[in-house]
Design an enzyme around this catalytic site. Sequence first.
Site, mmCIF file in Angstrom:
data_model
loop_
_atom_site.group_PDB
_atom_site.id
_atom_site.type_symbol
_atom_site.label_atom_id
_atom_site.label_comp_id
_atom_site.label_asym_id
_atom_site.label_seq_id
_atom_site.Cartn_x
_atom_site.Cartn_y
_atom_site.Cartn_z
ATOM 1 N N MET A 18 0.819 -1.202 0.000
ATOM 2 C CA MET A 18 0.000 0.000 0.000
ATOM 3 C C MET A 18 0.858 1.260 0.000
ATOM 4 S SD MET A 18 -3.358 -0.791 2.335
ATOM 5 C CE MET A 18 -2.475 -1.234 3.833
ATOM 6 N N TYR A 153 -0.922 -7.205 17.369
ATOM 7 C CA TYR A 153 -1.359 -6.401 16.226
ATOM 8 C C TYR A 153 -2.707 -5.746 16.497
ATOM 9 C CZ TYR A 153 -2.317 -5.188 11.327
ATOM 10 O OH TYR A 153 -2.613 -4.513 10.158
ATOM 11 N N LYS A 157 -3.600 -1.617 16.830
ATOM 12 C CA LYS A 157 -4.532 -0.932 15.933
ATOM 13 C C LYS A 157 -5.722 -0.332 16.682
ATOM 14 C CE LYS A 157 -2.231 -1.686 12.126
ATOM 15 N NZ LYS A 157 -1.642 -0.598 11.319
ATOM 16 N N THR A 188 -1.585 -7.554 -0.671
ATOM 17 C CA THR A 188 -0.220 -7.059 -0.520
ATOM 18 C C THR A 188 0.638 -8.206 0.014
ATOM 19 O OG1 THR A 188 -0.447 -6.380 1.792
ATOM 20 C CG2 THR A 188 -1.133 -4.782 0.106
#
Length: 256
Positions: A18, A153, A157, A188
């Site tokens: 990205m 993770y 976030k 990705t």
Amino acid sequence: MGRFDGRTVFVTGATSGMGESHVRGFHAEGAQVVIAARNPEAGRKLAHELGERAFAVRLDVTDEDAWATAAQSAQSRFGPVSVLVNNAGAQHAAALIEDTALEVWNRALAVNLTGQFLGIKHLTPSLRRAGGGSIVNIASTMAHVGSPYYAPYVASKWALRGLTRTAALELGRDGIRVNSVHPGVISTPLITEPVAPGQPAIGDLYSPAPFAVPRLGTPEEVTALVLHLASPESAFATGSEFVLDGGLLLGPALAA
């Protein structure tokens, strides 16, 4: 004319996935783009391809001294920064909380949260000198749910949502808007390649078939939203969360 003619845009994690898409999107719209990444060779290669309106800086987003140096280098080359895209992020090998090493936890928060905090801290003065601008933090749909095996993770976030909203309140009167983008499963390397040896790629464990838009997203689709949020087209949006997930968070769609 492009939407970002004469404006300087700073993108982190800018040499693949990205991040590279964001760099190319802003450059195509006339921006002077600072390509910030840990891999200086990849950054220089991309900058060389794009030409004089692109400039590569080496940046480990967890290193505050590196942020200060990169911010100064960007301003020396192009002048004040108008847009910051906090894109750099890191995933980790799947593990239960009880099996997660502290260094894995610390690394996830350092890259995904502290890195974005440091970006806001060190580039806000430049955005003020530019007369205002936009900060776009790249979060995740995992910032809205729990997800087994990915506690570091997920936690990073979720915390980014609070950082984004607080920064929006602090910087609004300076003409600086702060929003977050929450991509779903985007095609990705983070999704298509294994995070750790011996583990399957996340994309191998995921099927988009049940969801309203039954496919993976593309980096270019995320870039289109980032460009909108960075431009005057979204002048009334700040402290907001923009989910781009093909309906993932909605749950399974009605079968055709």
